[in-house]
Design a protein around this motif. Structure first.
Motif, short mmCIF file in Angstrom:
data_model
loop_
_atom_site.label_atom_id
_atom_site.label_comp_id
_atom_site.label_asym_id
_atom_site.label_seq_id
_atom_site.Cartn_x
_atom_site.Cartn_y
_atom_site.Cartn_z
N LEU A 16 -2.11 25.61 -29.40
CA LEU A 16 -3.11 26.76 -29.52
C LEU A 16 -4.11 26.61 -30.53
O LEU A 16 -3.90 25.93 -31.59
N CYS A 17 -5.26 27.06 -30.24
CA CYS A 17 -6.27 26.89 -31.19
C CYS A 17 -7.19 28.26 -31.48
O CYS A 17 -6.97 28.92 -30.66
N THR A 18 -7.68 28.38 -32.39
CA THR A 18 -8.72 29.53 -32.71
C THR A 18 -10.11 29.13 -32.96
O THR A 18 -10.41 27.98 -33.56
N ILE A 19 -10.99 29.86 -32.20
CA ILE A 19 -12.41 29.62 -32.18
C ILE A 19 -13.03 30.53 -33.30
O ILE A 19 -12.74 31.59 -32.91
N TRP A 20 -13.82 29.98 -34.15
CA TRP A 20 -14.34 30.90 -35.03
C TRP A 20 -16.01 30.76 -35.06
O TRP A 20 -16.60 29.63 -34.75
N ASP A 21 -16.81 31.54 -35.01
CA ASP A 21 -18.06 31.49 -35.09
C ASP A 21 -18.81 31.81 -36.69
O ASP A 21 -18.38 32.87 -37.11
N SER A 22 -19.41 30.92 -36.94
CA SER A 22 -20.34 30.99 -38.27
C SER A 22 -21.42 31.99 -38.06
O SER A 22 -22.39 31.98 -37.07
N MET A 23 -21.45 32.96 -38.77
CA MET A 23 -22.88 33.70 -38.98
C MET A 23 -23.57 33.72 -40.17
O MET A 23 -24.21 34.68 -40.69
N ASP A 24 -24.01 32.48 -40.41
CA ASP A 24 -24.97 32.25 -41.31
C ASP A 24 -24.81 33.09 -42.65
O ASP A 24 -25.80 33.99 -42.88
N GLY A 25 -23.99 32.80 -43.64
CA GLY A 25 -23.80 33.81 -44.69
C GLY A 25 -23.08 34.60 -44.81
O GLY A 25 -22.57 35.30 -45.62
N GLU A 26 -22.56 35.13 -43.51
CA GLU A 26 -21.64 36.36 -43.31
C GLU A 26 -20.26 35.65 -43.08
O GLU A 26 -20.16 34.36 -42.78
N ALA A 27 -19.23 36.41 -43.28
CA ALA A 27 -17.84 35.96 -42.80
C ALA A 27 -17.84 35.84 -41.61
O ALA A 27 -18.26 36.64 -40.53
N PRO A 28 -17.20 34.38 -41.19
CA PRO A 28 -16.94 34.16 -39.53
C PRO A 28 -16.13 34.96 -38.96
O PRO A 28 -15.21 35.55 -39.47
N ALA A 29 -16.53 35.15 -37.73
CA ALA A 29 -15.45 35.86 -36.67
C ALA A 29 -14.99 34.96 -35.83
O ALA A 29 -15.29 34.23 -35.44
N LYS A 30 -13.63 35.46 -35.44
CA LYS A 30 -12.95 35.17 -34.51
C LYS A 30 -13.59 35.27 -32.93
O LYS A 30 -13.64 36.43 -32.77
N VAL A 31 -13.77 34.29 -32.32
CA VAL A 31 -14.34 34.26 -30.94
C VAL A 31 -13.04 34.47 -29.98
O VAL A 31 -12.99 35.03 -29.24
N TYR A 32 -11.87 33.45 -30.21
CA TYR A 32 -10.94 33.47 -29.53
C TYR A 32 -9.77 32.99 -30.40
O TYR A 32 -10.04 32.10 -31.27
N GLU A 33 -8.79 33.75 -30.15
CA GLU A 33 -7.44 33.27 -31.14
C GLU A 33 -6.37 33.07 -30.00
O GLU A 33 -6.27 33.63 -28.94
N ASN A 34 -5.40 31.90 -30.33
CA ASN A 34 -4.40 31.64 -29.29
C ASN A 34 -4.87 31.07 -28.13
O ASN A 34 -4.31 31.31 -27.23
N LEU A 35 -5.87 30.43 -28.09
CA LEU A 35 -6.56 29.70 -26.98
C LEU A 35 -5.98 28.29 -26.82
O LEU A 35 -5.88 27.37 -27.64
N ARG A 36 -5.22 28.18 -25.42
CA ARG A 36 -4.50 26.90 -25.32
C ARG A 36 -5.63 25.73 -25.16
O ARG A 36 -6.53 26.25 -24.64
#
Length: 126
Positions: A16-36
Motif C-alpha cells: 500500500l502507498c500514500t500519494i501526497w500533493d505538494s502545494m508550494d509552501g503549504e502543508a501537502p495534502a493526501k491525494v490517496y491513502e492505502n492505494l494498492r
C-alpha cells in the motif's frame, strides 16, 4: 464473463502507498491513502534516459487507474514500519495491454528517492 476493464486487487498486491500533493509552501495534502501498488522493473533504457536528464530513478511501481496522480507529487511507501519517500518523476497512463495487467488500465510511476528526513515534518510528520 465479467468486466475485463475492472482492476482487481490481486493485480496490485505488493503493498500500500500514500500519494501526497505538494502545494508550494503549504502543508501537502493526501491525494490517496492505502492505494494498492505493484512493483515494476526499472529497465535500462528508462534508467539511463532519466540519468541523462539528471534524474536518478530508484523505483517503479504501478497503481490502479485513478484520477489526480501526476508527476511532481510524492509517494510514501512503508517498509519495515519506516516511511520511504519518493517524488513522482513520470506518470504514464497505460491501457492494460501489458500481459502482467491484462485488461486493467493502470498508471506506471517512475520514482526518485528523496533524502528528506522524517523530522522535517513537511508531509504531516508521519
Amino acid at each position: 464473463m465479467g468486466n475485463q476493464n475492472r482492476t482487481t486487487a490481486s493485480s496490485f498486491n505488493d503493498g500500500l502507498c500514500t500519494i501526497w500533493d505538494s502545494m508550494d509552501g503549504e502543508a501537502p495534502a493526501k491525494v490517496y491513502e492505502n492505494l494498492r501498488y505493484r512493483e515494476e522493473i526499472v529497465g535500462a533504457v528508462r534508467y539511463f534516459a532519466a540519468k541523462q536528464a539528471q534524474v536518478r530513478l530508484s523505483r517503479s511501481i504501478s497503481v490502479p487507474m485513478v484520477q489526480g496522480v501526476n508527476a511532481g507529487q510524492f509517494v510514501e511507501i512503508r517498509q519495515a514500519g519506516k516511511p520511504l519517500l519518493y517524488q513522482i518523476e513520470q506518470a504514464q497512463h497505460m491501457r492494460g495491454d501489458d500481459p502482467a495487467h491484462p485488461g486493467c488500465p493502470y498508471i506506471k510511476l517512475s520514482l526518485a528517492a528523496l533524502s528528506m528526513a522524517q523530522e522535517a515534518g513537511w508531509y504531516g510528520g508521519i
